[in-house]
Scaffold this motif. Structure first.
Motif, PDB file in Angstrom:
ATOM      1  N   GLY A 147       0.971  -1.140   0.055  1.00 49.68           N
ATOM      2  CA  GLY A 147      -0.011  -0.084  -0.114  1.00 49.68           C
ATOM      3  C   GLY A 147       1.020   1.296   0.037  1.00 49.68           C
ATOM      4  O   GLY A 147       0.391   2.198  -0.738  1.00 49.68           O
ATOM      5  N   LYS A 148       1.849   1.199   0.654  1.00 47.94           N
ATOM      6  CA  LYS A 148       2.919   2.504   0.827  1.00 47.94           C
ATOM      7  C   LYS A 148       3.332   2.656  -0.375  1.00 47.94           C
ATOM      8  O   LYS A 148       3.395   4.000  -1.046  1.00 47.94           O
ATOM      9  CB  LYS A 148       4.131   2.245   1.959  1.00 47.94           C
ATOM     10  CG  LYS A 148       3.765   2.298   3.206  1.00 47.94           C
ATOM     11  CD  LYS A 148       5.030   2.588   4.028  1.00 47.94           C
ATOM     12  CE  LYS A 148       5.351   3.969   4.268  1.00 47.94           C
ATOM     13  NZ  LYS A 148       4.244   4.523   5.017  1.00 47.94           N
ATOM     14  N   LYS A 149       3.798   1.572  -1.187  1.00 46.49           N
ATOM     15  CA  LYS A 149       4.403   1.712  -2.462  1.00 46.49           C
ATOM     16  C   LYS A 149       3.500   2.299  -3.570  1.00 46.49           C
ATOM     17  O   LYS A 149       3.868   3.226  -4.382  1.00 46.49           O
ATOM     18  CB  LYS A 149       5.069   0.310  -2.902  1.00 46.49           C
ATOM     19  CG  LYS A 149       6.147   0.487  -3.427  1.00 46.49           C
ATOM     20  CD  LYS A 149       7.085  -0.650  -3.423  1.00 46.49           C
ATOM     21  CE  LYS A 149       8.042  -1.113  -4.580  1.00 46.49           C
ATOM     22  NZ  LYS A 149       7.678  -2.515  -4.772  1.00 46.49           N
ATOM     23  N   ALA A 150       2.221   1.776  -3.439  1.00 53.97           N
ATOM     24  CA  ALA A 150       1.064   2.174  -4.301  1.00 53.97           C
ATOM     25  C   ALA A 150       1.067   3.637  -4.082  1.00 53.97           C
ATOM     26  O   ALA A 150       0.682   4.371  -5.065  1.00 53.97           O
ATOM     27  CB  ALA A 150      -0.081   1.382  -4.211  1.00 53.97           C
ATOM     28  N   ALA A 151       0.824   4.079  -2.875  1.00 54.74           N
ATOM     29  CA  ALA A 151       0.614   5.559  -2.514  1.00 54.74           C
ATOM     30  C   ALA A 151       1.631   6.334  -3.160  1.00 54.74           C
ATOM     31  O   ALA A 151       1.399   7.446  -3.729  1.00 54.74           O
ATOM     32  CB  ALA A 151       0.587   5.735  -1.105  1.00 54.74           C
ATOM     33  N   GLU A 152       2.887   5.959  -3.026  1.00 47.75           N
ATOM     34  CA  GLU A 152       3.847   6.584  -3.677  1.00 47.75           C
ATOM     35  C   GLU A 152       3.969   6.568  -5.095  1.00 47.75           C
ATOM     36  O   GLU A 152       4.027   7.723  -5.849  1.00 47.75           O
ATOM     37  CB  GLU A 152       5.333   5.912  -3.241  1.00 47.75           C
ATOM     38  CG  GLU A 152       6.497   7.125  -3.130  1.00 47.75           C
ATOM     39  CD  GLU A 152       7.482   6.289  -2.568  1.00 47.75           C
ATOM     40  OE1 GLU A 152       7.511   5.444  -1.826  1.00 47.75           O
ATOM     41  OE2 GLU A 152       8.673   6.508  -2.950  1.00 47.75           O
ATOM     42  N   GLY A 153       3.376   5.535  -5.663  1.00 50.30           N
ATOM     43  CA  GLY A 153       3.307   5.279  -7.272  1.00 50.30           C
ATOM     44  C   GLY A 153       2.252   6.301  -7.632  1.00 50.30           C
ATOM     45  O   GLY A 153       2.367   6.984  -8.552  1.00 50.30           O
ATOM     46  N   ILE A 154       1.102   6.278  -6.741  1.00 49.85           N
ATOM     47  CA  ILE A 154      -0.207   7.410  -7.238  1.00 49.85           C
ATOM     48  C   ILE A 154       0.233   8.798  -7.142  1.00 49.85           C
ATOM     49  O   ILE A 154       0.086   9.471  -7.884  1.00 49.85           O
ATOM     50  CB  ILE A 154      -1.214   6.860  -6.288  1.00 49.85           C
ATOM     51  CG1 ILE A 154      -1.970   5.781  -6.602  1.00 49.85           C
ATOM     52  CG2 ILE A 154      -2.409   7.989  -6.463  1.00 49.85           C
ATOM     53  CD1 ILE A 154      -2.992   5.199  -5.650  1.00 49.85           C
ATOM     54  N   ASP A 155       0.939   8.989  -6.107  1.00 54.98           N
ATOM     55  CA  ASP A 155       1.644  10.282  -5.895  1.00 54.98           C
ATOM     56  C   ASP A 155       2.343  10.773  -7.118  1.00 54.98           C
ATOM     57  O   ASP A 155       2.272  11.906  -7.927  1.00 54.98           O
ATOM     58  CB  ASP A 155       2.377  10.484  -4.786  1.00 54.98           C
ATOM     59  CG  ASP A 155       2.842  12.048  -4.343  1.00 54.98           C
ATOM     60  OD1 ASP A 155       2.166  12.843  -4.925  1.00 54.98           O
ATOM     61  OD2 ASP A 155       3.931  12.002  -3.696  1.00 54.98           O
ATOM     62  N   ARG A 156       3.343   9.824  -7.668  1.00 52.39           N
ATOM     63  CA  ARG A 156       4.228  10.094  -8.854  1.00 52.39           C
ATOM     64  C   ARG A 156       3.429  10.335 -10.149  1.00 52.39           C
ATOM     65  O   ARG A 156       3.378  11.138 -10.938  1.00 52.39           O
ATOM     66  CB  ARG A 156       5.088   8.922  -9.204  1.00 52.39           C
ATOM     67  CG  ARG A 156       6.107   9.075  -8.261  1.00 52.39           C
ATOM     68  CD  ARG A 156       7.199   7.474  -8.478  1.00 52.39           C
ATOM     69  NE  ARG A 156       7.241   7.182  -9.795  1.00 52.39           N
ATOM     70  CZ  ARG A 156       8.205   6.951 -10.419  1.00 52.39           C
ATOM     71  NH1 ARG A 156       9.400   7.291  -9.987  1.00 52.39           N
ATOM     72  NH2 ARG A 156       8.443   6.452 -11.687  1.00 52.39           N
ATOM     73  N   TYR A 157       2.260   9.367 -10.123  1.00 51.55           N
ATOM     74  CA  TYR A 157       1.380   9.342 -11.295  1.00 51.55           C
ATOM     75  C   TYR A 157       0.777  10.767 -11.394  1.00 51.55           C
ATOM     76  O   TYR A 157       0.433  11.352 -12.486  1.00 51.55           O
ATOM     77  CB  TYR A 157       0.708   8.202 -11.204  1.00 51.55           C
ATOM     78  CG  TYR A 157      -0.687   8.185 -12.153  1.00 51.55           C
ATOM     79  CD1 TYR A 157      -0.285   8.220 -13.665  1.00 51.55           C
ATOM     80  CD2 TYR A 157      -1.692   8.179 -11.832  1.00 51.55           C
ATOM     81  CE1 TYR A 157      -1.417   8.038 -14.627  1.00 51.55           C
ATOM     82  CE2 TYR A 157      -2.976   8.342 -12.671  1.00 51.55           C
ATOM     83  CZ  TYR A 157      -2.642   8.171 -14.054  1.00 51.55           C
ATOM     84  OH  TYR A 157      -3.791   8.324 -15.058  1.00 51.55           O
ATOM     85  N   LEU A 158       0.381  11.192 -10.364  1.00 55.04           N
ATOM     86  CA  LEU A 158      -0.748  12.395 -10.316  1.00 55.04           C
ATOM     87  C   LEU A 158       0.301  13.568 -10.597  1.00 55.04           C
ATOM     88  O   LEU A 158      -0.312  14.803 -10.575  1.00 55.04           O
ATOM     89  CB  LEU A 158      -1.547  12.363  -9.044  1.00 55.04           C
ATOM     90  CG  LEU A 158      -2.433  11.492  -9.292  1.00 55.04           C
ATOM     91  CD1 LEU A 158      -3.501  11.458  -8.276  1.00 55.04           C
ATOM     92  CD2 LEU A 158      -3.406  11.232 -10.693  1.00 55.04           C
ATOM     93  N   SER A 159       1.505  13.600  -9.998  1.00 58.29           N
ATOM     94  CA  SER A 159       2.348  14.832  -9.962  1.00 58.29           C
ATOM     95  C   SER A 159       3.261  14.901 -10.978  1.00 58.29           C
ATOM     96  O   SER A 159       3.829  16.208 -11.419  1.00 58.29           O
ATOM     97  CB  SER A 159       2.968  14.930  -8.694  1.00 58.29           C
ATOM     98  OG  SER A 159       3.683  13.887  -8.312  1.00 58.29           O
ATOM     99  N   GLN A 160       3.647  13.950 -11.734  1.00 58.14           N
ATOM    100  CA  GLN A 160       4.877  13.865 -12.796  1.00 58.14           C
ATOM    101  C   GLN A 160       3.981  13.227 -14.067  1.00 58.14           C
ATOM    102  O   GLN A 160       3.110  12.560 -13.843  1.00 58.14           O
ATOM    103  CB  GLN A 160       5.917  13.021 -12.523  1.00 58.14           C
ATOM    104  CG  GLN A 160       6.634  13.340 -11.308  1.00 58.14           C
ATOM    105  CD  GLN A 160       7.574  12.256 -10.758  1.00 58.14           C
ATOM    106  OE1 GLN A 160       8.011  11.555 -11.548  1.00 58.14           O
ATOM    107  NE2 GLN A 160       8.287  12.477  -9.678  1.00 58.14           N
ATOM    108  N   ASN A 161       4.447  13.725 -14.984  1.00 52.82           N
ATOM    109  CA  ASN A 161       3.569  13.468 -16.303  1.00 52.82           C
ATOM    110  C   ASN A 161       4.214  11.943 -17.170  1.00 52.82           C
ATOM    111  O   ASN A 161       4.515  12.217 -18.252  1.00 52.82           O
ATOM    112  CB  ASN A 161       3.644  14.346 -17.257  1.00 52.82           C
ATOM    113  CG  ASN A 161       2.172  14.841 -17.705  1.00 52.82           C
ATOM    114  OD1 ASN A 161       1.552  13.989 -17.750  1.00 52.82           O
ATOM    115  ND2 ASN A 161       1.919  16.014 -18.457  1.00 52.82           N
TER     116      ASN A 161
END
Ligand SMILES: Cc1cc2nc3c(=O)[nH]c(=O)nc-3n(C[C@H](O)[C@H](O)[C@H](O)COP(=O)(O)OP(=O)(O)OC[C@H]3O[C@@H](n4cnc5c(N)ncnc54)[C@H](O)[C@@H]3O)c2cc1C
Ligand SMILES: Cc1cc2nc3c(=O)[nH]c(=O)nc-3n(C[C@H](O)[C@H](O)[C@H](O)COP(=O)(O)OP(=O)(O)OC[C@H]3O[C@@H](n4cnc5c(N)ncnc54)[C@H](O)[C@@H]3O)c2cc1C
Ligand code: SF4
Ligand code: SF4
Ligand code: FES
Lengths: 276, 490
Positions: B461-475
């Protein structure tokens, strides 16, 4: 929380509740059910959606008093809030391109059959409805079912209205008269569904039954609702509730639905004391 | 010349300071928690056992064994100084559910399994799990402070499933400024923590408190929402910027042997859901019944099986058996659970498997025919393959049988979302950032790994949260379909 916007008794011990549940009302289909929990201490029980209104965001259920939870539903008032309603669950009844369908409902099965009758008719099938109850006061939804049926046949166990006898008598007569019936859809007490399935088997008429095994979650997680279809274990809640009546092991279903008889009795006695 | 007396060298305390527990004779008559928790003084003494090791390439320490990488020496240092506030703060940077993990983590193979002290002769590792539990309980009892939230980002994330994986994603993303909504199929949050793991191992009040904390971060919870049924993934995708799927492994496995559908034979999920989520142990105050058997057999040897066997005793069983096809050494349950089960009188029928059930005229199970097993060569998993010993079958009298041989991934979301690629075991295929084959959708926990542990679900879940943050803040572009085909063919 789910607000009860309408509450009526259709007959002694048969309660209709219309409940706010917008997400469910949007996508409900004939033959599907909800899991309902009255309060924090309540049991989760499955109830077929007898009707739904996507605009108003409500679903309607009709419950027959069988034990504690359905009795308690009878005491729920308009404006009360229910703890939990989950749905729409189960696979919708298949209604497309069937031809002539005989819909057979016994007891509370009449309420369960109403949305199917309507969907069958709306899908362009010819619908022959056969509804049976113990006595004429328990014949519910007659007007509604008539509206969507090409023919309606009524019977009562005590002869107080329509044919004096069972729904299976009427179906047998139709089959003997060689009336063209493509599919029989039967819903009601297990023993009635078994009788109908045994009858149609000898005439080779495809028969769908809507099974009512004991459920806990209603989403495929526990296996409380296991039924045996053609020698294979299926989950009533996710693989059903409709199954091929000729392949159902009714004996097993009857036995499995008696699992908690002693506990159910305790619960009812306690409830009666509380309301007294 | 008078010699200076050297300061007496402090004697090393070799064993963990004991955890007070409810007496086994008492506790089998109630559902209260078994370990009672330690006091502050004892926990500080336990912290003093720690050597404050430094991590290096060559030397593995406790931190290397923790799936979420909690800075264990740092939080223990705070405990030693009596700074509990500081200690819990460190833990919470890594772990959103410390009161849960401090109770149910298989720490003996994880952090404590790597502890340097534990490697010393005659020494037990430092009691990291119980320290974590103490700090979390201490914080909860004094009232949890609401953390300061960063400014809102104006982006919406949907989380499907309120188990440990989903709760972790929700709390991590809320702390990063996202608007998070959790959709949960049941009427209560927690996943296995609430319907599976019994009260005597994880009091539900703790799960409520942890969920309240997550709610205080602004996370919305929608119950009674079976995604795929009540609302479709595709509809959620239209309303939210990203979706996390953490629907767990809730599909019971069966053995498919004769008589398995007899009354009194239940999946562990049914037995435990009736007991825990629906509180049948308080029947008839609570409405859901659970038949109480005098002779209860539980098939399986994992945590789930131990939970069933110990629950059966508390529901009034006279005899509770564990039926497991391998030997004691292979029991997959946490050692502590096996120990507790044995203390409570659970009987272990090892190297045994059921082959057939027979019932009485009411359809209730009465007898279970079993075969004996012996261990052969190790299989792909490295565990010895059990082999049937022909001609040595025997019969046990039983009233209730719980099948606890594992759970498969919950099929509802994959079945109703063809865009999601799954493996042949039914798990959702994910890449290193927990991305799935459906753009904007991430998955972790048991639905991605198969049935595992709370802390692994949280780590994912932690990794996914980081992945989601990257996805939504980087293109970054989303990986091509082929990437997931390749992963699933491995
Ligand atoms: C898919 C499905 C749709 C149904 N639709 C309707 C409906 O529209 N109207 C209606 O009146 N009834 C319906 N039923 C039956 C209804 O669920 C039961 O009557 C109800 O659960 C009884 O609960 P109780 O506490 O009142 O009675 P209890 O005393 O608990 O039970 C009485 C009998 O009901 C059955 N039953 C008990 N618990 C459950 C349970 N959790 N799930 C299923 N059956 C149970 C058992 O056979 C039991 O012997 C449906 C059942 C299923 C499976
Ligand atoms: C009895 C038992 C004992 C255990 N003991 C331990 C232990 O001691 N230590 C340990 O580390 N691990 C233990 N485990 C394993 C651990 O609990 C799981 O690995 C962990 O809970 C997985 O977390 P998760 O978030 O992936 O899934 P879950 O905890 O399974 O949560 C999934 C959630 O998603 C919901 N959901 C499912 N489908 C849908 C849908 N379509 N829409 C919306 N919501 C949905 C479910 O209702 C559930 O709430 C145990 C498991 C069991 C069953
Ligand atoms: S989360 Fe689990 S593995 Fe990590 S430190 Fe805590 S108890 Fe150990
Ligand atoms: S390995 Fe053990 S002794 Fe070393 S820092 Fe970690 S807990 Fe302390
Ligand atoms: S009711 Fe639990 S699986 Fe069907």
């Amino acid at each position: 929380m789910y607000k009860v916007v309408e509450k009526r008794d259709l007959a002694p011990g048969i309660h209709l509740l219309e409940i706010e549940a917008p997400m469910i009302a949007q996508r409900a289909k004939a033959g599907q059910f909800i899991m309902l929990m009255i309060d924090d201490k309540g049991e989760r029980i499955p109830l077929t959606m007898a009707d739904w209104n996507p605009k108003k965001g409500t679903v309607t259920i009709i419950a027959l008093e069988a034990g504690k939870t359905t009795m308690k539903l009878g005491t729920v008032k308009k404006g009360d809030e229910l703890r939990s309603i989950v749905g729409p669950l189960g696979i919708e009844t298949h209604t497309q391109d069937l031809g002539t369908v005989a819909c057979v409902g016994g007891g509370i099965g009449i309420a369960l059959m109403y949305p199917t009758v309507r969907a069958m008719k709306q899908a362009g099938n010819k619908v022959l409805s056969i509804m049976g109850a113990r006595t004429k006061d328990l014949l519910i939804l007659e007007k509604e079912i008539t509206e969507y049926s090409d023919e309606v046949h009524i019977c009562t166990d005590d002869g107080s209205k329509g044919h004096h006898g069972f729904v299976s008598d009427i179906l047998k007569k139709m089959l003997d008269e060689k009336r063209p019936i493509d599919v029989v859809y039967a819903v009601g007490p297990i023993i009635m569904m078994k009788v109908i399935a045994d009858l149609t088997r000898s005439y080779g008429v495809k028969t769908i039954v809507s099974l009512n095994p004991i459920m806990v979650d209603g989403t495929g997680m526990c296996g409380s609702c296991r039924v045996n279809i053609d020698g294979k274990t299926k989950f009533g809640c996710v693989d059903g509730p409709d199954f091929d009546g000729h392949k159902v092991d009714f004996q097993l279903l009857i036995a499995r639905n008696k699992r908690y008889l002693a506990e159910e009795k305790t619960a009812v006695e306690k409830f009666k004391k509380e309301v007294a | 010349m008078a010699e200076e007396t050297p300061a007496p060298k402090k004697e090393r305390v070799k064993k963990k300071y004991p955890m007070p527990e409810q007496d086994p004779k008492e506790r089998i008559h109630n559902f209260n928690e078994v370990p009672l928790g330690q006091d502050a003084e004892t926990v500080i003494k336990e912290a003093e056992r720690c050597l404050q090791c430094k991590r290096s390439e060559k030397r593995k320490i406790c931190v290397d064994g923790c799936p979420v990488g909690i800075d264990i020496p740092a939080f223990i240092r705070k405990v030693k100084e009596g700074d509990f506030e500081g200690g819990i703060k460190i833990i919470k940077q890594y772990n959103a559910l410390p009161a849960v993990c401090g109770r149910v983590c298989p720490y003996e193979n994880q952090c404590e399994g790597y502890c340097v002290v534990g490697k010393l002769k005659e020494n037990q590792p430092v009691g990291i799990g119980r320290m974590e539990r103490f700090l979390a309980d201490w914080e909860r009892e004094k009232g949890m402070a609401k953390p300061e939230l960063p400014p809102r980002k104006g982006k919406k994330v949907a989380v499907v499933g309120a188990g440990p994986a989903g709760l972790t994603v929700a709390s991590d993303l809320a702390k990063r400024g996202y608007d998070v909504t959790i959709f949960e199929a049941l009427h209560a949050p927690g996943g296995v923590l609430i319907y599976g793991i019994p009260e005597f191992r994880l009091p539900k009040a703790i799960v409520w408190a942890e969920v309240e904390y997550i709610r205080s971060l602004g996370v919305k919870l929608v119950f009674d929402a079976v995604v795929g049924k009540t609302i479709k993934m595709q509809e959620i995708a239209q309303e939210f910027d990203a979706i996390f799927v953490g629907t767990g492994a809730g599909l019971p496995k069966w053995m498919n042997i004769p008589g398995e559908n007899l009354n009194g034979i239940l999946s562990a999920n049914e037995f435990l859901t009736r007991t825990n989520l629906m509180k049948s142990y308080m029947f008839p105050e609570f409405d859901t019944p659970n038949r109480i058997g005098m002779r209860v057999a539980t098939i399986g040897g994992g945590n789930v099986a131990m939970d069933c066997a110990r629950t059966a005793l508390r529901l009034g069983a006279e005899e509770s058996w564990i039926i497991y096809r391998r030997s004691d050494a292979e029991l997959p349950a946490r050692r502590e659970e096996v120990h507790h089960a044995k203390e409570e009188g659970v009987k272990f029928q090892l190297l045994t498997a059921p082959v057939k059930y027979t019932g009485d005229e009411t359809g209730y199970v009465k007898k279970m025919e079993c075969c004996k097993m012996r261990l052969g060569e190790p299989d792909a998993s490295g565990r010895c393959r059990p082999i049937v010993c022909e001609g040595e079958n025997f019969v046990l009298d039983v009233d209730i049988v719980n099948i606890a041989i594992g759970q498969s991934p919950n099929p509802i979301v994959p079945q109703t979302t063809p865009e999601l690629k799954t493996t042949r075991w039914g798990t959702i295929v994910v890449d290193e950032w927990q991305r799935t084959s459906m753009k904007g959708v991430f998955a972790a926990g048991d639905i991605a790994t198969g049935d595992a542990t709370v802390i692994l679900a949280m780590g994912g879940g932690k990794k996914a949260a980081e992945g989601i943050d990257r996805y939504l803040s980087q293109n970054e572009p989303w990986p091509a379909k082929e990437v997931f085909d390749k992963i699933s063919s491995h």
